[in-house]
Design a protein around this motif. Structure first.
Motif, PDB file in Angstrom:
ATOM      1  N   GLU A  11       2.287  -8.011  -4.640  1.00 51.58           N
ATOM      2  CA  GLU A  11       0.839  -8.185  -4.712  1.00 51.58           C
ATOM      3  C   GLU A  11       0.312  -8.602  -3.347  1.00 51.58           C
ATOM      4  O   GLU A  11       0.934  -9.436  -2.687  1.00 51.58           O
ATOM      5  N   PRO A  12      -0.801  -8.040  -2.912  1.00 50.89           N
ATOM      6  CA  PRO A  12      -1.616  -7.021  -3.578  1.00 50.89           C
ATOM      7  C   PRO A  12      -0.931  -5.651  -3.577  1.00 50.89           C
ATOM      8  O   PRO A  12      -0.051  -5.390  -2.750  1.00 50.89           O
ATOM      9  N   PHE A  13      -1.364  -4.788  -4.506  1.00 52.03           N
ATOM     10  CA  PHE A  13      -0.741  -3.487  -4.686  1.00 52.03           C
ATOM     11  C   PHE A  13      -1.836  -2.440  -4.803  1.00 52.03           C
ATOM     12  O   PHE A  13      -2.723  -2.547  -5.665  1.00 52.03           O
ATOM     13  N   LEU A  14      -1.791  -1.444  -3.927  1.00 51.62           N
ATOM     14  CA  LEU A  14      -2.800  -0.394  -3.893  1.00 51.62           C
ATOM     15  C   LEU A  14      -2.114   0.959  -3.760  1.00 51.62           C
ATOM     16  O   LEU A  14      -1.295   1.157  -2.861  1.00 51.62           O
ATOM     17  N   VAL A  15      -2.447   1.874  -4.672  1.00 52.59           N
ATOM     18  CA  VAL A  15      -1.938   3.242  -4.615  1.00 52.59           C
ATOM     19  C   VAL A  15      -3.064   4.154  -4.146  1.00 52.59           C
ATOM     20  O   VAL A  15      -4.157   4.159  -4.720  1.00 52.59           O
ATOM     21  N   LEU A  16      -2.788   4.899  -3.081  1.00 55.41           N
ATOM     22  CA  LEU A  16      -3.731   5.874  -2.544  1.00 55.41           C
ATOM     23  C   LEU A  16      -3.106   7.252  -2.696  1.00 55.41           C
ATOM     24  O   LEU A  16      -2.149   7.589  -1.996  1.00 55.41           O
ATOM     25  N   ALA A  17      -3.610   8.038  -3.639  1.00 55.66           N
ATOM     26  CA  ALA A  17      -3.079   9.373  -3.899  1.00 55.66           C
ATOM     27  C   ALA A  17      -4.043  10.420  -3.368  1.00 55.66           C
ATOM     28  O   ALA A  17      -5.263  10.246  -3.418  1.00 55.66           O
TER      29      ALA A  17
ATOM     30  N   ILE B 267       0.861  -1.185   0.000  1.00 54.49           N
ATOM     31  CA  ILE B 267       0.000   0.000   0.000  1.00 54.49           C
ATOM     32  C   ILE B 267       0.895   1.232   0.000  1.00 54.49           C
ATOM     33  O   ILE B 267       1.734   1.417   0.892  1.00 54.49           O
ATOM     34  N   VAL B 268       0.744   2.081  -1.019  1.00 54.48           N
ATOM     35  CA  VAL B 268       1.578   3.266  -1.199  1.00 54.48           C
ATOM     36  C   VAL B 268       0.692   4.501  -1.116  1.00 54.48           C
ATOM     37  O   VAL B 268      -0.321   4.603  -1.820  1.00 54.48           O
ATOM     38  N   LEU B 269       1.053   5.433  -0.242  1.00 55.16           N
ATOM     39  CA  LEU B 269       0.329   6.690  -0.104  1.00 55.16           C
ATOM     40  C   LEU B 269       1.136   7.799  -0.769  1.00 55.16           C
ATOM     41  O   LEU B 269       2.263   8.101  -0.341  1.00 55.16           O
TER      42      LEU B 269
END
Length: 380
Positions: free
Chosen positions: A135-141, A98-100
Motif C-alpha cells: 500500500e498504496p497500490f495503483l494499477v494502470l492498464a 504502481i503496476v502498469l
C-alpha cells in the motif's frame, strides 16, 4: 529555491501536456482506485507512471501483456528449492506500488482474471497462501484502440474494477516541439528524486477520505447513476433511447471516492457539484453500454454522458446546495477556511455581516459553495 520545489519542477518537466493524465493519476492514487487508459502508443503513459512512482518513493513494475502471458507470470509462483527440497514462493510483478499493464486486452481472459483479486481484495493467492499487495497500490492498464486483431475484450466484471477510464489524444504541435527540446536538453536522462514518502501518500489518502460530502451531493451522485439504469425517467428522449445497460453501485462508490480526491487536489475540503460533473464521463464511459442504434448513428458514449450529467444536475434543482444547517461545526470550518484562503482580510468582517441561519421565518438556510469571495451568499 527549496529542494522540494526543484524536484516538483523536475517531475513536471518529464511529461509535456497530458493534464488529463496527471489529474487521473493523482486522483486515483489518493482515492485508492485504478485507471484504464485508451490511447495509441507513445503518449507518455509509461513515463508518467514511472515518474509518479519515483516521486512518492514507491516501487514500479511494467507488465507487457501478450497472448502467451500466464497468470503465474503476474501474481507469482512457487519454485522447488533442489537443495532443501522445499517450495519457495516467488512473488510476481503485481506486488508493487504502481503496476502498469501495457495492452491488457492482448492477454487471455484467464490472465486478465488473475488481476481481479489483486485489484479488488488487494491480495494474491499462491499455493494456498495469501500475500497482501503493498500500500498504496495503483494499477494502470492501457488499451490500444487501433489494433484489435488477436485481442481479448475486457469483460464487464473487470471493467467495473477500474475507477476511471481516460482516452488520451495526441499532443499539439507546440507540445511535440517542446518534447523534442527537452529530449535534446537531457531532461529524460536525469534521475527522478522522491518528493514525498509512501507514509505521506497514506496520510493524503486518509485526508481525502475525510473530505466533506454533503447529503445533497450524494443525492446528485446516486441520481446520476440511476439515470443510466432508468434513462427514460431521467434523461431526455433523444438520449434515453441510446442507453442499453446502466452502471452498477460501484459507479456511485467511485464517484464518492474520486470526487473527494478531486476536491482536495483543487484545494478544497468539501465537494461541489462541478467535481462530480467533471468526473461523470471518466467514471461512466466504461460502465454503460449503448445500443446498436447509437452505434449506427455514430453517437459516442462521451457525448451522451456529458449531456446526461448536465441534464440530471438541472433536474436536481439546478445546483445542489451544501446544506450545512445540520452540522454547525462543519459549516463554520468550511466557511472560515475558504475565507482565510481567498479573502483573509475580509474574513472577520464578513463573518459579522453574515445573516443568522436561524431566521424568523424558521426556514433552514443553505450555504452555496462560492467560486469567488463575491459569490459567497446564503439562500433560503
Amino acid at each position: 529555491m527549496e529542494g522540494a520545489d526543484v524536484d516538483a519542477i523536475q517531475h513536471t518537466q518529464r511529461v509535456v501536456g497530458q493534464e488529463q493524465l496527471r489529474t487521473a493519476l493523482v486522483t486515483s492514487l489518493m482515492s485508492s482506485g485504478h485507471i484504464l487508459l485508451e490511447s495509441v502508443p507513445g503518449l507518455a503513459k509509461t513515463t508518467a507512471a514511472q515518474t509518479l512512482a519515483s516521486a512518492v518513493s514507491g516501487s514500479f513494475r511494467r507488465i507487457q501483456c501478450t497472448p502467451d502471458l500466464m497468470p503465474n507470470d503476474i501474481v507469482g509462483t512457487q519454485i522447488l528449492n533442489s537443495s532443501t527440497g522445499e517450495m519457495t514462493t516467488q512473488l510476481g510483478p503485481v506486488h508493487a506500488n504502481i503496476v502498469l499493464l501495457d495492452e491488457i486486452n492482448r492477454s487471455s481472459a484467464k490472465t486478465q482474471s488473475a488481476m481481479l483479486e489483486a485489484m479488488q481484495e488487494r491480495q494474491t493467492s499462491i499455493g494456498g497462501q495469501v500475500f497482501k499487495v503493498p500500500e498504496p497500490f495503483l494499477v494502470l492498464a492501457t488499451q490500444n484502440p487501433i489494433e484489435q486483431e488477436g485481442t481479448y475484450p475486457l469483460p464487464e466484471a473487470q471493467l467495473d474494477r477500474f475507477m476511471v477510464k481516460d482516452v488520451l489524444d495526441y499532443p499539439t504541435p507546440d507540445q511535440e516541439a517542446e518534447i523534442i527540446r527537452r529530449l535534446d536538453a537531457g531532461v529524460f536522462e536525469e534521475a527522478v528524486r522522491a518528493v514525498i514518502s509512501l507514509d505521506d501518500v497514506r496520510t493524503l489518502q486518509r485526508s481525502a477520505a475525510a473530505v466533506h460530502l454533503e447529503r445533497s451531493i450524494v443525492g446528485y451522485i446516486t441520481h446520476l447513476v440511476a439515470a443510466t439504469r432508468d434513462p427514460r425517467r431521467w434523461l431526455p428522449p433523444e438520449l434515453a433511447r441510446y442507453v442499453e445497460v446502466g452502471a452498477s453501485p460501484r459507479a456511485s462508490i467511485a464517484f464518492t471516492n474520486a470526487s473527494r480526491a478531486l476536491a482536495m487536489v483543487r484545494g478544497r475540503n468539501y465537494v461541489i457539484p462541478e467535481d462530480v460533473k467533471d468526473l461523470a464521463v471518466r467514471i461512466l464511459r466504461h460502465r454503460i453500454l449503448l445500443n446498436f442504434e447509437a452505434v449506427a448513428e455514430n453517437i459516442p458514449v462521451e457525448t451522451a454522458l456529458a449531456q446526461g450529467a448536465t441534464h440530471v444536475l438541472v433536474l436536481r434543482t439546478k445546483a445542489p446546495s451544501l446544506d450545512l444547517s445540520r452540522d454547525k461545526a462543519v459549516e463554520k470550518r468550511l466557511v472560515a477556511r475558504w475565507m482565510s484562503r481567498h479573502a483573509p482580510g475580509a474574513s472577520a468582517a464578513w463573518t459579522r455581516r453574515r445573516p443568522s441561519p436561524s431566521a424568523a421565518s424558521g426556514s433552514p438556510r443553505r450555504w452555496r459553495a462560492p467560486a469567488s469571495p463575491r459569490g459567497a451568499r446564503w439562500s433560503g
